[in-house]
Design a protein around this motif. Structure first.
Motif, mmCIF file in Angstrom:
data_model
loop_
_atom_site.group_PDB
_atom_site.id
_atom_site.type_symbol
_atom_site.label_atom_id
_atom_site.label_comp_id
_atom_site.label_asym_id
_atom_site.label_seq_id
_atom_site.Cartn_x
_atom_site.Cartn_y
_atom_site.Cartn_z
ATOM 1 N N CYS A 37 0.850 -1.194 0.000
ATOM 2 C CA CYS A 37 0.000 0.000 0.000
ATOM 3 C C CYS A 37 0.886 1.244 0.000
ATOM 4 N N TYR A 38 0.276 2.418 0.115
ATOM 5 C CA TYR A 38 1.055 3.654 0.120
ATOM 6 C C TYR A 38 1.947 3.743 1.360
ATOM 7 N N ALA A 39 3.082 4.411 1.173
ATOM 8 C CA ALA A 39 4.013 4.639 2.277
ATOM 9 C C ALA A 39 4.367 6.121 2.330
ATOM 10 N N LEU A 40 4.725 6.568 3.516
ATOM 11 C CA LEU A 40 5.363 7.869 3.701
ATOM 12 C C LEU A 40 6.858 7.626 3.735
ATOM 13 N N LEU A 145 1.397 4.233 5.188
ATOM 14 C CA LEU A 145 0.632 5.477 5.303
ATOM 15 C C LEU A 145 -0.754 5.166 5.873
ATOM 16 N N ILE A 146 -0.782 4.975 7.174
ATOM 17 C CA ILE A 146 -2.043 4.844 7.898
ATOM 18 C C ILE A 146 -2.017 5.875 9.019
ATOM 19 N N LEU A 147 -2.983 6.777 9.006
ATOM 20 C CA LEU A 147 -2.979 7.869 9.973
ATOM 21 C C LEU A 147 -3.528 7.422 11.327
ATOM 22 N N ALA A 148 -3.215 8.197 12.347
ATOM 23 C CA ALA A 148 -3.495 7.788 13.728
ATOM 24 C C ALA A 148 -4.966 7.468 13.973
ATOM 25 N N PRO A 153 -4.949 1.712 5.793
ATOM 26 C CA PRO A 153 -4.027 2.608 5.099
ATOM 27 C C PRO A 153 -4.747 3.432 4.038
ATOM 28 N N LEU A 154 -4.215 4.604 3.740
ATOM 29 C CA LEU A 154 -4.720 5.403 2.628
ATOM 30 C C LEU A 154 -4.209 4.798 1.318
ATOM 31 N N THR A 155 -5.074 4.735 0.312
ATOM 32 C CA THR A 155 -4.711 4.065 -0.938
ATOM 33 C C THR A 155 -4.965 4.916 -2.175
#
Length: 207
Positions: A37-40, A145-148, A153-155
């Motif tokens: 998935c997306y990463a920061l 990239l999964i916010l608190a 995760p955001l995709t």
């Protein structure tokens, strides 16, 4: 206001890859797709960027960050690997796995786990991510990239830009992204331990 690049998922445009690398070298935090998935991500040795990444993600220094490496030989620069571990890694890279291993001195102390001295490492099987790592000439430092306040995760790149445009410096869109993060395998002990079941099949490790 974050920049927004559309990069081809199979044949990344060299010009955009170079521009993305410049953002990272300049201290930027980037949202990019991987084979899970997306990463920061940010530059490995940029203390301020790492602190920003942790704040955006809502994590402290006890949360393992991950080095996204070009290949298995690069992993060996940053982690202590014996023959058993090498065979397991070779069978699963590149791919949607994150491995917890004992960090070498090449890893800045602030990036390894404060008590265990371990680090997460992976070799992503995604053309855009791989091209960016190659352009930088060193691993990216990243986290899912999964916010608190979120459960998943955001995709979607456009949603990421809407929610994080004042927090990150660049969002990369590159086709569809999985909603499933990597499978996390701890190889720092005598036996492989499954930490998180994700996109990679843990049966490859007898788990």
């Amino acid at each position: 206001m974050s920049q927004f690049f559309q990069i081809h998922p199979d044949n990344p445009q060299p010009r955009l890859v170079k521009q993305a690398a410049q953002v990272i070298r300049g201290g930027g935090v980037v949202a990019l797709p991987t084979d899970s998935c997306y990463a920061l991500v940010c530059q490995l040795d940029d203390k301020a960027a790492v602190e920003r990444l942790r704040r955006i993600r809502g994590i402290d220094d006890k949360h393992h960050l991950t080095l996204l490496c070009r290949d298995l030989s690069e992993i060996a620069q940053y982690a202590r690997i014996d023959n058993r571990q090498y065979r397991l890694l070779k069978a699963a890279t590149p791919g949607p796995y994150t491995f917890i291993l004992e960090a070498t001195r090449e890893v800045p102390r602030r990036l390894s786990h404060p008590s265990r001295k371990t680090i997460g490492l992976r070799v992503p099987g995604h053309a855009v991510t791989s091209a960016l790592i190659e352009e930088l000439g060193q691993p990216l430092l990243g986290t899912t990239l999964i916010l608190a306040d979120d459960d998943l995760p955001l995709t979607d790149a456009h949603e990421i830009r809407d929610r994080l445009e004042k927090l990150v410096d660049l969002v990369i869109e590159s086709g569809s992204s999985s909603t499933v993060p990597t499978t996390v395998i701890d190889l720092s002990g005598e036996d492989a331990e499954l930490i998180r079941t994700g996109r990679g099949d843990p049966a490859l490790f007898g788990l």
